[in-house]
Design an enzyme around this catalytic site. Structure first.
Site, PDB file in Angstrom:
ATOM      1  N   ARG A  27       0.754  -1.100   0.132  1.00  0.00           N
ATOM      2  CA  ARG A  27       0.174  -0.042   0.007  1.00  0.00           C
ATOM      3  C   ARG A  27       1.013   1.241   0.029  1.00  0.00           C
ATOM      4  NH1 ARG A  27      -3.327  -2.875  -1.335  1.00  0.00           N
ATOM      5  NH2 ARG A  27      -5.217  -3.315  -0.820  1.00  0.00           N
ATOM      6  N   HIS A  55      -1.245  -1.522 -10.189  1.00  0.00           N
ATOM      7  CA  HIS A  55      -1.877  -2.240  -9.097  1.00  0.00           C
ATOM      8  C   HIS A  55      -2.357  -3.543  -9.534  1.00  0.00           C
ATOM      9  CE1 HIS A  55      -3.999  -1.462  -5.145  1.00  0.00           C
ATOM     10  NE2 HIS A  55      -3.484  -2.836  -5.304  1.00  0.00           N
ATOM     11  N   GLU A 104      -5.096   6.523  -7.243  1.00  0.00           N
ATOM     12  CA  GLU A 104      -5.024   5.576  -8.100  1.00  0.00           C
ATOM     13  C   GLU A 104      -6.594   6.018  -8.841  1.00  0.00           C
ATOM     14  OE1 GLU A 104      -4.727   1.555  -6.455  1.00  0.00           O
ATOM     15  OE2 GLU A 104      -2.653   2.015  -5.976  1.00  0.00           O
TER      16      GLU A 104
END
Length: 336
Positions: free
Chosen positions: A247, A294, A275
């Site tokens: 993260r 991601h 994001e």
């Protein structure tokens, strides 16, 4: 339970097919009646009568956020999340209502995320992306990097920020490639357990001072937010590598960007504070950075393993009430 078991999957049909292969879907059908919800604006809502009409709720990334109050009723006993963190859908308060909650996706994705971390580690150590970019753009042998030497993973001091599920898999994988000097910072694991994994525990500053590769595997919690800040990054030696497939909140992204812009450090990043990543981000175009959007947990095998874990958890719960991946009040805030 005297009445037939009913399960509601608040998952978009195409996503359901990626998570549950034919055998797993058949096994779910053997457990009871399964209803797959219909999508509304790309998300699937949880019906307001779910707690009175179904025994099991299955959720995932495509589940529409809902009022947790609808989970309280006469029938619903189990909620199983097919994706990663449960925190986006289920607040901690639901654990006080008698509903049992399972995080079914994280364990299945851990291997895939660790694989991506190892891939980024090797790509940066061997200058793979740098060679490819220069060679592809110039089509010139020398411009492509002849004479630029990489480094062997066998000689690297590997530092792990957290021996989480991903951290343990990453440690095992790099050891399999020949890395022998592994240290970790993790206040939740004993020295004996770390030693059994072939890893030496140390404090965070020592980890940064002694690591050629710093692999971040910690979940985003109140305790981990910003734990890899400017001070810790400054302790890393010149040309050290930072890998973050966990993260972005665990790092101070501005401090990391400053180090990367200077060229002092290198990084492999799969996660970002914003994001999707802003197209104007200064991370784009840096030769010392490998970026992925991601996708670390996204393999065909991981997705089907997620569905299988969900099915097996439901089956075990219906058999004897036991669960392998239960979210509890004690571990809720520490889970990724």
């Amino acid at each position: 339970m005297t009445q037939p078991i009913r399960m509601f999957a608040a998952i978009r049909p195409d996503e359901f097919a990626r998570l549950y292969d034919g055998a797993t879907q058949e096994a779910l059908g053997d457990l009871g009646d399964l209803v797959i919800g219909a999508a509304e604006n790309d998300r699937v809502p949880v019906p307001p009568n779910v707690a009175d009409s179904f025994d099991v709720l299955i959720t995932s990334w495509s589940t529409q956020p809902f009022d947790p109050a609808i989970l309280t009723g006469s029938r619903l006993k189990l909620a199983v999340h097919s994706a990663g963190s449960v925190r986006g859908l289920y607040p901690a308060d639901v654990l006080t209502t008698g509903l049992r909650l399972v995080q079914g996706g994280a364990e299945a994705m851990a291997v895939a995320v660790a694989e991506m971390s190892v891939t980024m580690t090797l790509a940066l150590l061997r200058n793979l992306v740098l060679h490819d970019r220069r060679f592809q753009s110039s089509r010139d042998w020398r411009t492509g990097g002849v004479g630029i030497l990489g480094r062997s993973i066998t000689a690297q001091r590997i530092g792990l920020v957290s021996l989480s599920r991903v951290g343990r898999h990453y440690a095992r994988m790099v050891q399999g490639l020949g890395a022998t000097e592994l240290r970790a910072y993790d206040p939740y694991i004993s020295a004996a357990d770390a030693t059994a994994l072939g890893v030496q525990l140390c404090d965070l500053d020592e980890l940064c001072e002694t690591s050629d590769v710093l692999a971040i595997n910690a979940p985003a919690t109140a305790q981990t937010a910003g734990m890899i800040g400017a001070e810790q990054l400054a302790l890393l030696r010149d040309d050290a590598i930072v890998i973050n497939t966990a993260r972005a909140r665990v790092t101070d992204e501005h401090a990391l960007l400053a180090e990367l812009r200077s060229g002092r450090l290198r990084a492999g990043l799969d996660v970002f504070t914003q994001e999707p990543l802003d197209p104007q981000s200064e991370l784009f175009g840096l030769e010392n950075v490998v970026l992925t959007p991601h996708v670390a947990g996204g393999t065909v095998e991981a997705r089907f393993a997620q569905g299988q874990i969900v099915m097996e958890e439901i089956r075990q719960f219906l058999t004897d009430g036991s669960l392998q991946h239960e979210v509890t009040a004690e571990n809720y805030h520490r889970l990724g």
